[in-house]
Scaffold this motif. Structure first.
Motif, PDB file in Angstrom:
ATOM      1  N   THR A  62       0.840  -1.162  -0.240  1.00 26.25           N
ATOM      2  CA  THR A  62       0.003  -0.069  -0.078  1.00 26.25           C
ATOM      3  C   THR A  62       1.015   1.226   0.388  1.00 26.25           C
ATOM      4  O   THR A  62       0.848   2.144  -0.578  1.00 26.25           O
ATOM      5  N   HIS A  63       2.061   1.092   0.615  1.00 30.26           N
ATOM      6  CA  HIS A  63       2.914   2.190   0.804  1.00 30.26           C
ATOM      7  C   HIS A  63       4.333   1.983   1.256  1.00 30.26           C
ATOM      8  O   HIS A  63       4.302   1.015   1.792  1.00 30.26           O
ATOM      9  N   LEU A  64       5.036   2.695   1.348  1.00 27.80           N
ATOM     10  CA  LEU A  64       6.630   2.405   1.658  1.00 27.80           C
ATOM     11  C   LEU A  64       7.017   2.791   3.040  1.00 27.80           C
ATOM     12  O   LEU A  64       8.429   2.737   3.366  1.00 27.80           O
ATOM     13  N   HIS A  65       5.957   3.077   3.823  1.00 28.53           N
ATOM     14  CA  HIS A  65       6.471   3.105   5.455  1.00 28.53           C
ATOM     15  C   HIS A  65       7.051   1.789   5.764  1.00 28.53           C
ATOM     16  O   HIS A  65       6.414   0.680   5.617  1.00 28.53           O
ATOM     17  N   GLY A  66       8.085   1.521   6.726  1.00 28.35           N
ATOM     18  CA  GLY A  66       8.675   0.414   6.976  1.00 28.35           C
ATOM     19  C   GLY A  66       7.667  -0.541   7.651  1.00 28.35           C
ATOM     20  O   GLY A  66       7.807  -1.752   7.430  1.00 28.35           O
ATOM     21  N   ASP A  67       6.855   0.024   8.516  1.00 29.51           N
ATOM     22  CA  ASP A  67       5.910  -1.063   9.077  1.00 29.51           C
ATOM     23  C   ASP A  67       4.770  -1.978   7.886  1.00 29.51           C
ATOM     24  O   ASP A  67       4.160  -2.779   8.381  1.00 29.51           O
ATOM     25  N   ARG A 144       1.129  10.768   4.807  1.00 28.87           N
ATOM     26  CA  ARG A 144       2.248  11.571   4.790  1.00 28.87           C
ATOM     27  C   ARG A 144       3.077  11.215   3.516  1.00 28.87           C
ATOM     28  O   ARG A 144       3.642  12.227   3.165  1.00 28.87           O
ATOM     29  N   ILE A 145       2.929   9.937   3.059  1.00 26.03           N
ATOM     30  CA  ILE A 145       3.563   9.826   1.703  1.00 26.03           C
ATOM     31  C   ILE A 145       2.561   8.997   1.007  1.00 26.03           C
ATOM     32  O   ILE A 145       1.555   8.748   1.475  1.00 26.03           O
ATOM     33  N   GLU A 146       3.111   8.662  -0.311  1.00 26.78           N
ATOM     34  CA  GLU A 146       2.024   8.292  -1.269  1.00 26.78           C
ATOM     35  C   GLU A 146       1.590   6.754  -0.801  1.00 26.78           C
ATOM     36  O   GLU A 146       2.390   5.987  -0.454  1.00 26.78           O
ATOM     37  N   SER A 147       0.229   6.537  -0.703  1.00 30.18           N
ATOM     38  CA  SER A 147      -0.518   5.600  -0.085  1.00 30.18           C
ATOM     39  C   SER A 147      -1.468   5.196  -0.892  1.00 30.18           C
ATOM     40  O   SER A 147      -2.362   6.260  -1.455  1.00 30.18           O
ATOM     41  N   TYR A 148      -1.968   3.974  -1.101  1.00 34.34           N
ATOM     42  CA  TYR A 148      -3.094   3.506  -1.867  1.00 34.34           C
ATOM     43  C   TYR A 148      -3.986   2.550  -1.275  1.00 34.34           C
ATOM     44  O   TYR A 148      -3.581   1.793  -0.093  1.00 34.34           O
ATOM     45  N   GLY A 149      -4.950   2.512  -1.839  1.00 33.50           N
ATOM     46  CA  GLY A 149      -6.075   1.275  -1.336  1.00 33.50           C
ATOM     47  C   GLY A 149      -6.297   0.506  -2.644  1.00 33.50           C
ATOM     48  O   GLY A 149      -5.974   0.885  -3.718  1.00 33.50           O
ATOM     49  N   TYR A 150      -6.744  -0.848  -2.232  1.00 27.67           N
ATOM     50  CA  TYR A 150      -7.003  -1.730  -3.108  1.00 27.67           C
ATOM     51  C   TYR A 150      -8.578  -2.331  -3.067  1.00 27.67           C
ATOM     52  O   TYR A 150      -8.865  -2.432  -2.138  1.00 27.67           O
ATOM     53  N   ILE A 211      -9.249  -3.147   0.711  1.00 22.93           N
ATOM     54  CA  ILE A 211      -8.160  -3.096   1.784  1.00 22.93           C
ATOM     55  C   ILE A 211      -7.524  -1.821   1.414  1.00 22.93           C
ATOM     56  O   ILE A 211      -6.637  -1.679   0.414  1.00 22.93           O
ATOM     57  N   LEU A 212      -7.549  -0.842   2.458  1.00 22.42           N
ATOM     58  CA  LEU A 212      -6.750   0.385   2.428  1.00 22.42           C
ATOM     59  C   LEU A 212      -5.704   0.311   3.151  1.00 22.42           C
ATOM     60  O   LEU A 212      -5.315   0.008   4.175  1.00 22.42           O
ATOM     61  N   GLY A 213      -4.559   1.173   2.618  1.00 23.15           N
ATOM     62  CA  GLY A 213      -3.588   1.753   3.145  1.00 23.15           C
ATOM     63  C   GLY A 213      -3.731   2.745   4.325  1.00 23.15           C
ATOM     64  O   GLY A 213      -4.856   3.103   4.472  1.00 23.15           O
ATOM     65  N   ASP A 214      -2.764   3.270   4.844  1.00 23.58           N
ATOM     66  CA  ASP A 214      -2.742   4.227   5.825  1.00 23.58           C
ATOM     67  C   ASP A 214      -3.406   5.665   5.211  1.00 23.58           C
ATOM     68  O   ASP A 214      -3.059   6.101   4.243  1.00 23.58           O
ATOM     69  N   THR A 215      -4.511   5.996   5.788  1.00 23.29           N
ATOM     70  CA  THR A 215      -5.037   7.370   5.347  1.00 23.29           C
ATOM     71  C   THR A 215      -5.856   8.108   6.200  1.00 23.29           C
ATOM     72  O   THR A 215      -6.275   7.586   7.174  1.00 23.29           O
ATOM     73  N   GLN A 216      -5.976   9.397   5.983  1.00 19.13           N
ATOM     74  CA  GLN A 216      -7.129  10.030   6.709  1.00 19.13           C
ATOM     75  C   GLN A 216      -8.362   9.878   5.891  1.00 19.13           C
ATOM     76  O   GLN A 216      -8.277   9.505   4.743  1.00 19.13           O
ATOM     77  N   PRO A 217      -9.320  10.318   6.409  1.00 14.73           N
ATOM     78  CA  PRO A 217     -10.807  10.089   5.695  1.00 14.73           C
ATOM     79  C   PRO A 217     -10.527  10.754   4.461  1.00 14.73           C
ATOM     80  O   PRO A 217     -10.108  12.016   4.406  1.00 14.73           O
ATOM     81  N   CYS A 218     -10.900  10.261   3.167  1.00 19.50           N
ATOM     82  CA  CYS A 218     -10.944  11.063   2.135  1.00 19.50           C
ATOM     83  C   CYS A 218     -12.038  10.363   0.908  1.00 19.50           C
ATOM     84  O   CYS A 218     -12.457   9.201   1.147  1.00 19.50           O
ATOM     85  N   TYR A 248      -0.829  13.104  12.062  1.00 14.80           N
ATOM     86  CA  TYR A 248      -0.029  11.911  11.535  1.00 14.80           C
ATOM     87  C   TYR A 248      -0.802  11.285  10.213  1.00 14.80           C
ATOM     88  O   TYR A 248      -0.323  10.325   9.640  1.00 14.80           O
ATOM     89  N   ASP A 249      -1.955  11.773   9.550  1.00 14.77           N
ATOM     90  CA  ASP A 249      -2.634  11.508   8.556  1.00 14.77           C
ATOM     91  C   ASP A 249      -3.210   9.924   8.756  1.00 14.77           C
ATOM     92  O   ASP A 249      -2.863   9.121   7.857  1.00 14.77           O
ATOM     93  N   HIS A 250      -3.847   9.798   9.931  1.00 22.04           N
ATOM     94  CA  HIS A 250      -4.267   8.434   9.954  1.00 22.04           C
ATOM     95  C   HIS A 250      -6.101   8.549  10.488  1.00 22.04           C
ATOM     96  O   HIS A 250      -6.369   9.773  10.319  1.00 22.04           O
ATOM     97  N   SER A 251      -6.500   7.616  10.779  1.00 18.71           N
ATOM     98  CA  SER A 251      -7.938   7.677  10.843  1.00 18.71           C
ATOM     99  C   SER A 251      -8.418   6.934  12.194  1.00 18.71           C
ATOM    100  O   SER A 251      -7.461   5.960  12.876  1.00 18.71           O
ATOM    101  N   THR A 252      -9.507   7.679  12.783  1.00 17.74           N
ATOM    102  CA  THR A 252      -9.947   6.733  14.156  1.00 17.74           C
ATOM    103  C   THR A 252     -10.811   5.553  13.646  1.00 17.74           C
ATOM    104  O   THR A 252     -11.160   5.674  12.474  1.00 17.74           O
TER     105      THR A 252
END
Length: 313
Positions: A62-67, A144-150, A211-218, A248-252
């Motif tokens: 989904t994106h290139l963050h280490g976790d 915060r970086i390029e992130s995608y959903g599938y 399946i979504l990567g890390d994201t704010q609501p969008c 941190y560009d995440h969701s609750t």
């Protein structure tokens, strides 16, 4: 079709949760597994699961963050030792190929199979791949970086052969069953013509998993999730930490539930849980989400969810 969660934590491993990795079990559909993200320690999680790495066909990042990525080199290397000989395709944003090739070259890893890396840079919802069974679409999210959903959409399924009706006619021939199932009309020895369409049940709509990567609501989260059987959405924080989620560009959990409700999703699964929510504290997340979307589950490591078929019309 089954979702199996190898890792459900955010940021770094905890005693209760490893970092993100999800398996889409397609053994019944195509005798393979698809993996979504591969955080550090994923291959250790595989050892404690029913998953066979040799049958891994595709990995989607989904994106290139280490976790979400650091476990990939070890997994790719181990696949050679575990009998994986068929080609494996890795899909991910720009930088995925550099990461994979560099890790393999510097460590001088010897693989007995071909790795194909497919990078993408989509600005809107785009079809990533399609075959006779599935269509996979992607769209960019807000992180915060390029992130995608599938969005994984199964093609409509043919209706089942009505074997009992045929047996009532005295027909028990396997080859005749096979022809009718293929949609071919069959002539019996007495001249009776059996039309295939009369002995095949109604078609089944294909299932949809998002399946979504890390994201704010969008907006794109809702587009990818529209009408899905299952939405897997990050739920890093509870609502009382909304400010951190925004920072941190995440969701609750409630953000995820609002997306699910607005998109008409049947089942919501929360994952990517902050390490601050250990054991029963994590139940707060699902309780908050269920205030908005009742059919919500909290994923845990080594938990699975069978994606039900939709009823034919």
């Amino acid at each position: 079709m089954e979702l199996y969660f190898l890792g459900t934590g955010a940021g770094m491993p905890s005693k209760e949760r490893n970092v993100t990795s999800i398996i889409l079990n397609l053994l019944a559909e195509r005798n393979t597994y698809w993996m979504f993200d591969c955080g550090e320690g994923t291959q250790h999680q595989v050892l404690r699961s029913p998953v066979r790495v040799s049958k891994l066909e595709k990995v989607f990042i989904t994106h290139l963050h280490g976790d979400h990525l650091y476990g990939l080199p070890g997994l790719l290397s181990s696949r050679s030792y575990q009998g994986g000989e068929t080609p494996l395709t890795v899909y991910g944003p720009k930088g995925t190929e550099q990461f994979v090739r560099t890790a393999m070259e510097i460590s001088q890893s010897h693989l007995i199979y071909e790795i194909i890396v497919h990078e993408f840079d989509a600005k809107e919802e785009t079809i990533l791949l399609e075959d006779e069974q599935f269509q996979v679409s992607i769209a960019p999210l807000v992180h915060r970086i390029e992130s995608y959903g599938y969005r994984i959409a199964e093609k409509p399924q043919k209706g089942r052969l009505q074997v009992e009706r045929l047996k009532e006619l005295g027909i028990t021939s396997g080859p005749l069953f096979g022809k009718l199932k293929q949609g071919l009309d069959v002539s019996l020895e007495d001249g009776t013509l059996l039309k295939a369409e009369q002995y095949i049940g109604p078609a089944y709509p294909g299932r949809v998993v998002t399946i979504l990567g890390d994201t704010q609501p969008c907006e794109n989260s809702g587009k990818l999730a529209r009408g899905a059987n299952v939405l897997v959405h990050e739920s890093t924080f509870a609502e009382q930490k909304k400010q951190l989620a925004v920072k941190y560009d995440h969701s609750t959990a409630m953000d995820a539930a609002r997306t699910a409700k607005e998109a008409g999703v049947e089942t919501l699964i929360l994952t990517h849980i902050s390490s601050r929510y250990q054991k029963e504290d994590a139940d707060l997340l699902v309780q908050e989400a269920q205030q908005i979307h009742q059919d919500t589950y909290l994923a845990r490591d080594h938990w699975s969810f069978q994606v039900p078929r939709r009823k034919g019309k």
